[in-house]
Design a protein around this motif. Structure first.
Motif, PDB file in Angstrom:
ATOM      1  N   GLY A 131      21.266  -4.286 -35.599  1.00  0.00           N
ATOM      2  CA  GLY A 131      21.028  -5.136 -36.767  1.00  0.00           C
ATOM      3  C   GLY A 131      19.552  -5.293 -37.071  1.00  0.00           C
ATOM      4  O   GLY A 131      19.145  -5.255 -38.240  1.00  0.00           O
ATOM      5  N   LEU A 132      18.737  -5.434 -36.042  1.00  0.00           N
ATOM      6  CA  LEU A 132      17.293  -5.578 -36.236  1.00  0.00           C
ATOM      7  C   LEU A 132      16.692  -4.318 -36.847  1.00  0.00           C
ATOM      8  O   LEU A 132      15.883  -4.393 -37.778  1.00  0.00           O
ATOM      9  CB  LEU A 132      16.618  -5.905 -34.905  1.00  0.00           C
ATOM     10  CG  LEU A 132      15.124  -6.166 -34.938  1.00  0.00           C
ATOM     11  CD1 LEU A 132      14.822  -7.413 -35.753  1.00  0.00           C
ATOM     12  CD2 LEU A 132      14.582  -6.311 -33.529  1.00  0.00           C
ATOM     13  N   ILE A 133      17.095  -3.163 -36.353  1.00  0.00           N
ATOM     14  CA  ILE A 133      16.588  -1.903 -36.902  1.00  0.00           C
ATOM     15  C   ILE A 133      17.035  -1.730 -38.352  1.00  0.00           C
ATOM     16  O   ILE A 133      16.238  -1.327 -39.208  1.00  0.00           O
ATOM     17  CB  ILE A 133      17.039  -0.722 -36.021  1.00  0.00           C
ATOM     18  CG1 ILE A 133      16.283  -0.759 -34.692  1.00  0.00           C
ATOM     19  CG2 ILE A 133      16.830   0.607 -36.719  1.00  0.00           C
ATOM     20  CD1 ILE A 133      16.807   0.191 -33.652  1.00  0.00           C
ATOM     21  N   LEU A 134      18.293  -2.060 -38.647  1.00  0.00           N
ATOM     22  CA  LEU A 134      18.768  -1.964 -40.027  1.00  0.00           C
ATOM     23  C   LEU A 134      17.986  -2.882 -40.954  1.00  0.00           C
ATOM     24  O   LEU A 134      17.631  -2.497 -42.074  1.00  0.00           O
ATOM     25  CB  LEU A 134      20.254  -2.318 -40.095  1.00  0.00           C
ATOM     26  CG  LEU A 134      21.239  -1.227 -39.755  1.00  0.00           C
ATOM     27  CD1 LEU A 134      22.646  -1.774 -39.750  1.00  0.00           C
ATOM     28  CD2 LEU A 134      21.127  -0.080 -40.725  1.00  0.00           C
ATOM     29  N   VAL A 135      17.716  -4.106 -40.501  1.00  0.00           N
ATOM     30  CA  VAL A 135      16.975  -5.054 -41.333  1.00  0.00           C
ATOM     31  C   VAL A 135      15.547  -4.574 -41.560  1.00  0.00           C
ATOM     32  O   VAL A 135      15.028  -4.636 -42.676  1.00  0.00           O
ATOM     33  CB  VAL A 135      17.008  -6.467 -40.703  1.00  0.00           C
ATOM     34  CG1 VAL A 135      16.032  -7.398 -41.378  1.00  0.00           C
ATOM     35  CG2 VAL A 135      18.408  -7.033 -40.778  1.00  0.00           C
ATOM     36  N   ILE A 136      14.897  -4.072 -40.520  1.00  0.00           N
ATOM     37  CA  ILE A 136      13.525  -3.577 -40.666  1.00  0.00           C
ATOM     38  C   ILE A 136      13.479  -2.404 -41.639  1.00  0.00           C
ATOM     39  O   ILE A 136      12.606  -2.341 -42.516  1.00  0.00           O
ATOM     40  CB  ILE A 136      12.934  -3.206 -39.291  1.00  0.00           C
ATOM     41  CG1 ILE A 136      12.677  -4.467 -38.473  1.00  0.00           C
ATOM     42  CG2 ILE A 136      11.661  -2.396 -39.441  1.00  0.00           C
ATOM     43  CD1 ILE A 136      12.308  -4.206 -37.031  1.00  0.00           C
ATOM     44  N   LEU A 137      14.420  -1.467 -41.502  1.00  0.00           N
ATOM     45  CA  LEU A 137      14.457  -0.324 -42.416  1.00  0.00           C
ATOM     46  C   LEU A 137      14.756  -0.756 -43.853  1.00  0.00           C
ATOM     47  O   LEU A 137      14.178  -0.221 -44.803  1.00  0.00           O
ATOM     48  CB  LEU A 137      15.497   0.691 -41.941  1.00  0.00           C
ATOM     49  CG  LEU A 137      15.167   1.450 -40.664  1.00  0.00           C
ATOM     50  CD1 LEU A 137      16.335   2.335 -40.245  1.00  0.00           C
ATOM     51  CD2 LEU A 137      13.903   2.265 -40.825  1.00  0.00           C
ATOM     52  N   THR A 138      15.630  -1.734 -44.006  1.00  0.00           N
ATOM     53  CA  THR A 138      15.977  -2.218 -45.345  1.00  0.00           C
ATOM     54  C   THR A 138      14.796  -2.924 -45.994  1.00  0.00           C
ATOM     55  O   THR A 138      14.511  -2.716 -47.183  1.00  0.00           O
ATOM     56  CB  THR A 138      17.184  -3.163 -45.277  1.00  0.00           C
ATOM     57  OG1 THR A 138      18.278  -2.452 -44.691  1.00  0.00           O
ATOM     58  CG2 THR A 138      17.581  -3.656 -46.644  1.00  0.00           C
ATOM     59  N   VAL A 139      14.104  -3.751 -45.240  1.00  0.00           N
ATOM     60  CA  VAL A 139      12.934  -4.447 -45.787  1.00  0.00           C
ATOM     61  C   VAL A 139      11.836  -3.447 -46.139  1.00  0.00           C
ATOM     62  O   VAL A 139      11.198  -3.554 -47.196  1.00  0.00           O
ATOM     63  CB  VAL A 139      12.426  -5.520 -44.790  1.00  0.00           C
ATOM     64  CG1 VAL A 139      11.083  -6.069 -45.200  1.00  0.00           C
ATOM     65  CG2 VAL A 139      13.445  -6.645 -44.683  1.00  0.00           C
ATOM     66  N   ALA A 140      11.630  -2.460 -45.273  1.00  0.00           N
ATOM     67  CA  ALA A 140      10.623  -1.434 -45.570  1.00  0.00           C
ATOM     68  C   ALA A 140      10.998  -0.654 -46.825  1.00  0.00           C
ATOM     69  O   ALA A 140      10.144  -0.387 -47.683  1.00  0.00           O
ATOM     70  CB  ALA A 140      10.470  -0.497 -44.380  1.00  0.00           C
ATOM     71  N   ILE A 152      25.784  -7.447 -41.463  1.00  0.00           N
ATOM     72  CA  ILE A 152      24.399  -7.007 -41.692  1.00  0.00           C
ATOM     73  C   ILE A 152      24.386  -5.648 -42.375  1.00  0.00           C
ATOM     74  O   ILE A 152      23.590  -5.408 -43.293  1.00  0.00           O
ATOM     75  CB  ILE A 152      23.617  -6.981 -40.364  1.00  0.00           C
ATOM     76  CG1 ILE A 152      23.304  -8.402 -39.915  1.00  0.00           C
ATOM     77  CG2 ILE A 152      22.325  -6.181 -40.496  1.00  0.00           C
ATOM     78  CD1 ILE A 152      22.684  -8.494 -38.538  1.00  0.00           C
ATOM     79  N   LEU A 153      25.261  -4.749 -41.970  1.00  0.00           N
ATOM     80  CA  LEU A 153      25.334  -3.425 -42.579  1.00  0.00           C
ATOM     81  C   LEU A 153      25.682  -3.517 -44.069  1.00  0.00           C
ATOM     82  O   LEU A 153      25.053  -2.876 -44.910  1.00  0.00           O
ATOM     83  CB  LEU A 153      26.356  -2.571 -41.832  1.00  0.00           C
ATOM     84  CG  LEU A 153      26.498  -1.116 -42.241  1.00  0.00           C
ATOM     85  CD1 LEU A 153      25.203  -0.372 -41.951  1.00  0.00           C
ATOM     86  CD2 LEU A 153      27.646  -0.489 -41.483  1.00  0.00           C
ATOM     87  N   VAL A 154      26.656  -4.344 -44.407  1.00  0.00           N
ATOM     88  CA  VAL A 154      27.048  -4.514 -45.806  1.00  0.00           C
ATOM     89  C   VAL A 154      25.919  -5.171 -46.606  1.00  0.00           C
ATOM     90  O   VAL A 154      25.614  -4.754 -47.731  1.00  0.00           O
ATOM     91  CB  VAL A 154      28.353  -5.334 -45.907  1.00  0.00           C
ATOM     92  CG1 VAL A 154      28.655  -5.717 -47.335  1.00  0.00           C
ATOM     93  CG2 VAL A 154      29.510  -4.561 -45.309  1.00  0.00           C
TER      94      VAL A 154
END
Length: 168
Positions: free
Chosen positions: A19-28, A105-107
Motif C-alpha cells: 500500500g505504501l509503494i502504491l501510494v508513493i507511486l500514485t502521488v508521484a 488502496i488499490l482502487v
C-alpha cells in the motif's frame, strides 16, 4: 505456531509496504504527470465526482469497519486459552484487515490517476497511517493477545526482550 507468525508477517508486509509503494507511486504520478506526458484518459465531471464520492465512501467505511472489528475481536482473542488458537485468530484478523485495506488502496489509487482528485490522496495517506498504527510487531502481539513472558520466549526465542530484567 511458527506458521501463524509467518502468515501474520506476510499479510502485514504485503498490506502495508504494498500500500505504501502504491501510494508513493500514485502521488508521484499525480504531481508529475502534467510535466512528463500528456494525459490520454480524461473523465467528465460527473464521473470524476462519482469516483470521488465512491472513494470517500469506501475509505470511510473501511476505516470504520476495521476499527470496530479490531475493537471487538481483540478482547475475544485475549480470552482464548490456547496460544495456538490465539495466534490462529490473530492471523485471520491481520489477513482480513491488511488485504481488505490493500484492495481499497488499490482502487483509490486508480481513482486518483483517473480523476486527478487531491482529496483522495489525503484518504490514501489516512489508510496507510491506519495500517502503520496497527502493524503487528511482537510486542503489540503480546499486548493484543495477552501473552506472558514465557509464551513470548517460546514463540520468538532470543528476539524477545522481556521488560522484567532480573539481572543483578
Amino acid at each position: 505456531m511458527n506458521k501463524y507468525i509467518k502468515s501474520i508477517r506476510k499479510a502485514a508486509n504485503i498490506g502495508f509496504y504494498g500500500g505504501l509503494i502504491l501510494v508513493i507511486l500514485t502521488v508521484a504520478e499525480h504531481y508529475t504527470a502534467n510535466y512528463l506526458w500528456q494525459r490520454v484518459i480524461t473523465v467528465n465531471d460527473f464521473t470524476r465526482m462519482l469516483m470521488m464520492m465512491t472513494g470517500l465512501f469506501m475509505s470511510v467505511i473501511n476505516i470504520a469497519v476495521i476499527l470496530l472489528y479490531l475493537r471487538k475481536n481483540t478482547p475475544r482473542l485475549r480470552q482464548l486459552d490456547a496460544v495456538e488458537d490465539k495466534l490462529k485468530g490473530y492471523a485471520s484478523t491481520v489477513k482480513s484487515v491488511y488485504y481488505t485495506t490493500f484492495a481499497v488502496i488499490l482502487v483509490l489509487c486508480a481513482f486518483v490517476v483517473l480523476s486527478r482528485e487531491n482529496t483522495l490522496i489525503m484518504l490514501l495517506l489516512l489508510l496507510v497511517l491506519l495500517l502503520l498504527l496497527n502493524y503487528p510487531n511482537m510486542y503489540k502481539m503480546k499486548v493484543d493477545l495477552g501473552l506472558n513472558d514465557e509464551q513470548m520466549k517460546e514463540l520468538f526465542g532470543d528476539d524477545y526482550i522481556s521488560d522484567n530484567n532480573n539481572t543483578k
